[in-house]
Design a protein around this motif. Sequence first.
Motif, mmCIF file in Angstrom:
data_model
loop_
_atom_site.group_PDB
_atom_site.id
_atom_site.type_symbol
_atom_site.label_atom_id
_atom_site.label_comp_id
_atom_site.label_asym_id
_atom_site.label_seq_id
_atom_site.Cartn_x
_atom_site.Cartn_y
_atom_site.Cartn_z
ATOM 1 N N LEU A 1 -19.291 -10.396 1.234
ATOM 2 C CA LEU A 1 -18.718 -10.387 2.395
ATOM 3 C C LEU A 1 -17.731 -11.416 2.611
ATOM 4 O O LEU A 1 -18.204 -12.502 2.445
ATOM 5 C CB LEU A 1 -19.887 -10.047 3.318
ATOM 6 N N PRO A 2 -16.779 -11.425 3.613
ATOM 7 C CA PRO A 2 -16.037 -12.572 3.927
ATOM 8 C C PRO A 2 -16.880 -13.386 4.932
ATOM 9 O O PRO A 2 -17.782 -12.922 5.401
ATOM 10 C CB PRO A 2 -14.709 -11.936 4.786
ATOM 11 N N ASP A 3 -16.512 -14.519 5.015
ATOM 12 C CA ASP A 3 -17.222 -15.651 5.779
ATOM 13 C C ASP A 3 -17.493 -15.058 7.136
ATOM 14 O O ASP A 3 -18.834 -15.216 7.895
ATOM 15 C CB ASP A 3 -16.664 -16.769 5.875
ATOM 16 N N HIS A 4 -16.383 -14.358 7.978
ATOM 17 C CA HIS A 4 -16.452 -14.030 9.395
ATOM 18 C C HIS A 4 -17.618 -12.715 9.598
ATOM 19 O O HIS A 4 -18.098 -12.715 10.532
ATOM 20 C CB HIS A 4 -15.371 -13.622 9.821
ATOM 21 N N GLN A 5 -18.148 -12.182 8.363
ATOM 22 C CA GLN A 5 -19.203 -11.109 8.274
ATOM 23 C C GLN A 5 -20.517 -11.536 8.315
ATOM 24 O O GLN A 5 -21.314 -10.757 8.180
ATOM 25 C CB GLN A 5 -18.578 -9.993 7.529
ATOM 26 N N LEU A 6 -20.635 -12.937 8.037
ATOM 27 C CA LEU A 6 -21.868 -13.310 7.611
ATOM 28 C C LEU A 6 -22.695 -14.039 8.684
ATOM 29 O O LEU A 6 -21.880 -14.681 9.443
ATOM 30 C CB LEU A 6 -22.004 -14.210 6.339
ATOM 31 N N THR A 7 -23.947 -14.162 8.737
ATOM 32 C CA THR A 7 -24.493 -14.797 9.628
ATOM 33 C C THR A 7 -24.641 -16.270 9.208
ATOM 34 O O THR A 7 -24.424 -16.551 8.135
ATOM 35 C CB THR A 7 -25.999 -14.325 9.876
ATOM 36 N N GLY A 8 -25.216 -17.313 10.124
ATOM 37 C CA GLY A 8 -25.178 -18.653 9.736
ATOM 38 C C GLY A 8 -26.083 -18.924 8.701
ATOM 39 O O GLY A 8 -25.906 -19.625 7.610
ATOM 40 N N GLN A 10 -27.078 -16.611 6.429
ATOM 41 C CA GLN A 10 -26.579 -15.979 5.228
ATOM 42 C C GLN A 10 -25.754 -17.151 4.608
ATOM 43 O O GLN A 10 -25.540 -17.141 3.255
ATOM 44 C CB GLN A 10 -25.930 -14.768 5.356
ATOM 45 N N ILE A 11 -24.671 -17.851 5.306
ATOM 46 C CA ILE A 11 -23.903 -18.750 4.838
ATOM 47 C C ILE A 11 -24.632 -19.774 4.151
ATOM 48 O O ILE A 11 -24.230 -20.306 2.938
ATOM 49 C CB ILE A 11 -22.964 -19.312 5.970
ATOM 50 N N ILE A 12 -25.569 -20.150 4.674
ATOM 51 C CA ILE A 12 -26.565 -21.428 4.264
ATOM 52 C C ILE A 12 -27.104 -21.112 3.041
ATOM 53 O O ILE A 12 -27.050 -21.868 2.181
ATOM 54 C CB ILE A 12 -27.512 -21.847 5.089
ATOM 55 N N LYS A 13 -27.771 -19.855 2.817
ATOM 56 C CA LYS A 13 -28.346 -19.274 1.681
ATOM 57 C C LYS A 13 -27.422 -19.215 0.418
ATOM 58 O O LYS A 13 -27.775 -19.674 -0.552
ATOM 59 C CB LYS A 13 -29.087 -17.964 1.819
ATOM 60 N N GLU A 15 -24.571 -20.896 0.076
ATOM 61 C CA GLU A 15 -24.405 -22.219 -0.422
ATOM 62 C C GLU A 15 -25.368 -22.972 -1.311
ATOM 63 O O GLU A 15 -25.139 -23.700 -2.138
ATOM 64 C CB GLU A 15 -23.940 -23.287 0.810
ATOM 65 N N VAL A 16 -26.752 -22.699 -0.813
ATOM 66 C CA VAL A 16 -27.857 -23.215 -1.519
ATOM 67 C C VAL A 16 -27.601 -22.492 -3.023
ATOM 68 O O VAL A 16 -28.201 -23.241 -3.954
ATOM 69 C CB VAL A 16 -29.086 -22.932 -0.997
ATOM 70 N N ILE A 17 -27.717 -21.229 -3.093
ATOM 71 C CA ILE A 17 -27.524 -20.464 -4.413
ATOM 72 C C ILE A 17 -26.461 -21.026 -5.087
ATOM 73 O O ILE A 17 -26.661 -21.230 -6.665
ATOM 74 C CB ILE A 17 -27.341 -18.919 -4.076
ATOM 75 N N ILE A 18 -25.280 -21.249 -4.751
ATOM 76 C CA ILE A 18 -24.058 -21.839 -5.325
ATOM 77 C C ILE A 18 -24.505 -23.303 -6.010
ATOM 78 O O ILE A 18 -24.079 -23.374 -7.111
ATOM 79 C CB ILE A 18 -22.686 -21.749 -4.457
ATOM 80 N N ARG A 19 -25.012 -23.858 -5.224
ATOM 81 C CA ARG A 19 -25.382 -25.243 -5.632
ATOM 82 C C ARG A 19 -26.504 -25.338 -6.836
ATOM 83 O O ARG A 19 -26.207 -25.934 -7.951
ATOM 84 C CB ARG A 19 -25.972 -25.891 -4.545
ATOM 85 N N TYR A 20 -27.484 -24.266 -6.696
ATOM 86 C CA TYR A 20 -28.517 -24.196 -7.873
ATOM 87 C C TYR A 20 -27.713 -23.618 -8.972
ATOM 88 O O TYR A 20 -28.020 -24.137 -10.122
ATOM 89 C CB TYR A 20 -29.606 -23.297 -7.399
ATOM 90 N N LEU A 21 -26.904 -22.878 -9.136
ATOM 91 C CA LEU A 21 -26.046 -22.290 -10.314
ATOM 92 C C LEU A 21 -25.226 -23.126 -10.965
ATOM 93 O O LEU A 21 -25.269 -23.371 -12.178
ATOM 94 C CB LEU A 21 -25.279 -21.038 -9.906
ATOM 95 N N LYS A 22 -24.755 -24.141 -9.966
ATOM 96 C CA LYS A 22 -23.700 -25.033 -10.557
ATOM 97 C C LYS A 22 -24.678 -26.309 -11.409
ATOM 98 O O LYS A 22 -24.196 -26.853 -12.352
ATOM 99 C CB LYS A 22 -23.159 -25.984 -9.628
ATOM 100 N N ARG A 23 -25.886 -26.715 -10.843
ATOM 101 C CA ARG A 23 -26.737 -27.399 -11.397
ATOM 102 C C ARG A 23 -27.242 -26.826 -12.768
ATOM 103 O O ARG A 23 -27.363 -27.505 -13.779
ATOM 104 C CB ARG A 23 -28.152 -27.564 -10.574
#
Length: 212
Positions: A1-8, A10-13, A15-23
């Motif tokens: 979903l595009p950012d404007h359809q996500l809740t705050g 969901q956006i935080i979660k 970003e956390v998942i992306i950070r974990y995957l990069k690690r």
Amino acid sequence: LPDHQLTGLQIIKREVIIRYLKRLLRIDQQLAPFSIIGNEKKVYAQFTFTTSEGQRSISIGGSIDRLDKVTDQDSGQSALRVIDYKTGHAPKKDIKEFAEVFDPDCIRDKHSQYYLQTMIYSHIVRNDKTVNPGQLPVRPGLLYIQKVQQEDYDPVLKIDKKKISNIQQYATDLCENLGKLVSEIFEPTRPFAPTSDRSRCQRCPYQHLCGL
């Protein structure tokens, strides 16, 4: 979903998942080349023990988060790794001796139950000729996401600061202690009693069985 359809949240979660995957990718990059044998790999084995009613056998095992094959750059020796991912806090203290793996007093500060789970899986893989046809050494590991930014981070378990390069070195002690533990659980003459440390019950999904 595009950012404007996500809740705050969901956006935080996200970003956390992306950070974990990069690690995780950074850790894998240091490990390469390697082969992933399986994710959520189910492994089971029959385990025999004794109670006052005689000999019994149960199926013991579970799902391995990640099973991979690595090769040491120095020795050229290959080994399998049983990796369990942990997103929570790393243990406050290290396991000093094997006996602590079965010591309930070490659960809180040393996460001994995680050691036990991963070591059991590793023992099963070591002796399973279907999963491990080459009978390669098997190394148990706990990968704490919060620690992967450390230099040269290695999830392979250590006892007294020594890496477990092959679970086979603890096979006898593991089976003997596991046999005692399972025998106690299934012993019909031994009454069920909840832990005396009630703080463990706060997040236990089975607390309703105790009536606490």
